[in-house]
Design an enzyme around this catalytic site. Structure first.
Site, PDB file in Angstrom:
ATOM      1  N   GLY A   1      18.656  54.841  81.667  1.00  0.00           N
ATOM      2  CA  GLY A   1      17.437  54.043  81.612  1.00  0.00           C
ATOM      3  C   GLY A   1      16.940  53.721  83.010  1.00  0.00           C
ATOM      4  O   GLY A   1      17.624  53.968  84.008  1.00  0.00           O
TER       5      GLY A   1
ATOM      6  N   GLN B   1      16.772  51.066  84.607  1.00  0.00           N
ATOM      7  CA  GLN B   1      17.662  50.156  85.327  1.00  0.00           C
ATOM      8  C   GLN B   1      19.132  50.476  85.043  1.00  0.00           C
ATOM      9  O   GLN B   1      19.983  49.594  85.011  1.00  0.00           O
ATOM     10  CB  GLN B   1      17.339  48.706  84.962  1.00  0.00           C
ATOM     11  CG  GLN B   1      16.050  48.173  85.559  1.00  0.00           C
ATOM     12  CD  GLN B   1      16.119  48.063  87.083  1.00  0.00           C
ATOM     13  OE1 GLN B   1      17.190  47.959  87.676  1.00  0.00           O
ATOM     14  NE2 GLN B   1      14.964  48.091  87.721  1.00  0.00           N
ATOM     15  N   SER B   2      19.441  51.749  84.919  1.00  0.00           N
ATOM     16  CA  SER B   2      20.795  52.187  84.603  1.00  0.00           C
ATOM     17  C   SER B   2      21.795  51.812  85.693  1.00  0.00           C
ATOM     18  O   SER B   2      21.632  52.175  86.864  1.00  0.00           O
ATOM     19  CB  SER B   2      20.815  53.703  84.397  1.00  0.00           C
ATOM     20  OG  SER B   2      22.124  54.202  84.380  1.00  0.00           O
ATOM     21  N   ASN B   3      22.855  51.102  85.307  1.00  0.00           N
ATOM     22  CA  ASN B   3      23.952  50.812  86.231  1.00  0.00           C
ATOM     23  C   ASN B   3      24.702  52.088  86.603  1.00  0.00           C
ATOM     24  O   ASN B   3      25.135  52.265  87.744  1.00  0.00           O
ATOM     25  CB  ASN B   3      24.933  49.826  85.597  1.00  0.00           C
ATOM     26  CG  ASN B   3      24.334  48.449  85.410  1.00  0.00           C
ATOM     27  OD1 ASN B   3      23.635  47.937  86.263  1.00  0.00           O
ATOM     28  ND2 ASN B   3      24.625  47.837  84.266  1.00  0.00           N
TER      29      ASN B   3
ATOM     30  N   ALA C   1      23.503  55.158  86.741  1.00  0.00           N
ATOM     31  CA  ALA C   1      22.717  55.956  87.685  1.00  0.00           C
ATOM     32  C   ALA C   1      22.847  55.399  89.101  1.00  0.00           C
ATOM     33  O   ALA C   1      23.021  56.147  90.068  1.00  0.00           O
ATOM     34  CB  ALA C   1      21.255  55.984  87.246  1.00  0.00           C
TER      35      ALA C   1
END
Length: 326
Positions: free
Chosen positions: A67, A69-71, A73
């Site tokens: 997403g 705001q992917s942690n 990523a």
């Protein structure tokens, strides 16, 4: 399996006064939010194995998705920079894509970002294959990491975490009969569940879903569990009845918050001095609190909640919802 050693482990286990005060229940928390700083949270445990595998294959370019705001990523991008690799992040665009939180850190460490629509994100396989081929044609050796780092390799990180917990039980002189964790892509839950069977401990593992309904979440976890066998020289079979997913606290959907969830996180922070995030751990802890309040988990005497990080999920939108626009 070999792994790169990056995380600050073992992470501490602390008793939470909040649950004893409000519900007279004994709940502890494992601080996997302290595995690092820019790499904090559960993702680093998975990435230690995935990056080792990428290095073994002499890859120089990581491709992963998540997403906006992917942690996962963000952690992938930061670690890629640390090990002098490049990163391509395929992120599902939101209604608002401000340069903040995890998206800001991705940009800061030099990750290449490709934003896609929700429809495109539903099946990324053709796009990833195409991008992978383009990188190969450009002379790179790409390595594809699934969303959340959730496959048979990445999940080994939470097999390690489970055995770490068993060692800490001996040090603390107690036994956790129930472990509660946020469930997104399923890799963290799968690692804990696999080690639970491998060690013959028979603990109850509860996954608080923040992404998918229980049926889909169980399907994803079973896929990872099956994949894990090849890396641990086992032939375990898992059934759906062995996987406990609660999907009642997804709320408005992944990454979307409601005021009562945020108010709970605020109250918890003020009484425990411990910060949860609104996307993952906040919803999961809110779910645990309400399950206990409603009289569930009656047989659970010592509950361990795993704090999987995610503080960068506090975007302006969520802060304004909680406190009002400044």
């Amino acid at each position: 399996m070999n792994r790169i050693t990056i995380a600050n482990v073992p992470t501490k286990i602390e008793k939470l006064n909040f649950f004893n005060k409000h519900l007279n229940k004994t709940v502890f928390i494992k601080r996997d939010d302290q595995t690092g700083m820019a790499t904090s949270g559960n993702k680093i445990r998975k990435l230690e194995y995935l990056l080792q595998d990428a290095q073994n294959q002499k890859c120089d370019y990581l491709i992963t998705s998540g997403g906006i705001q992917s942690n996962h990523a963000r952690a992938t991008a930061v670690l890629a920079a640390k090990f002098r690799m490049k990163t391509l992040l395929i992120l599902k665009a939101g209604e608002i894509n401000r340069m903040e939180g995890n998206l800001f850190f991705n940009q800061l460490v030099g990750a290449k970002i490709k934003l896609v629509s929700e429809n495109e994100y539903r099946d990324l396989t053709p796009m990833i294959e195409e991008l992978k081929e383009e990188l190969i044609d450009s002379g790179h050796r790409p390595y594809v990491i699934p969303m959340g780092g959730s496959n048979g390799i990445g999940a080994q990180g939470y097999v390690d975490a489970y055995y770490e917990i068993l060692h800490q039980e001996q040090e603390l002189g107690l036994v956790f009969d129930t472990i509660v964790v946020t469930n997104g892509s399923g890799g963290t839950y799968a690692g804990l569940s696999y080690a639970n069977k491998e060690s013959h401990q028979n603990k109850t593992i509860i996954g608080m879903s923040v992404l998918n309904q229980s049926e889909e979440a169980v399907h994803d976890i079973l896929h990872v569990l099956t994949d894990m066998n090849q890396y641990r020289d086992n032939h375990f079979c898992f059934s759906t009845s062995e996987i406990n997913i609660i999907d009642r606290y997804i709320g408005l959907g992944y990454g979307k918050s409601q005021l009562d969830e945020l108010k709970f996180i605020e109250k918890f922070a003020q009484e425990e001095g411990l910060i949860l995030d609104p996307v993952y751990t906040g919803k999961a802890m809110y779910g645990l609190y309400n399950e206990l309040k409603n009289g569930n988990f009656q047989e659970s005497q010592n509950i361990l909640f795993i704090h999987t990080g995610g503080i960068f999920g506090w975007t302006d939108e969520k802060i304004n919802m909680l406190f009002g626009a400044v």
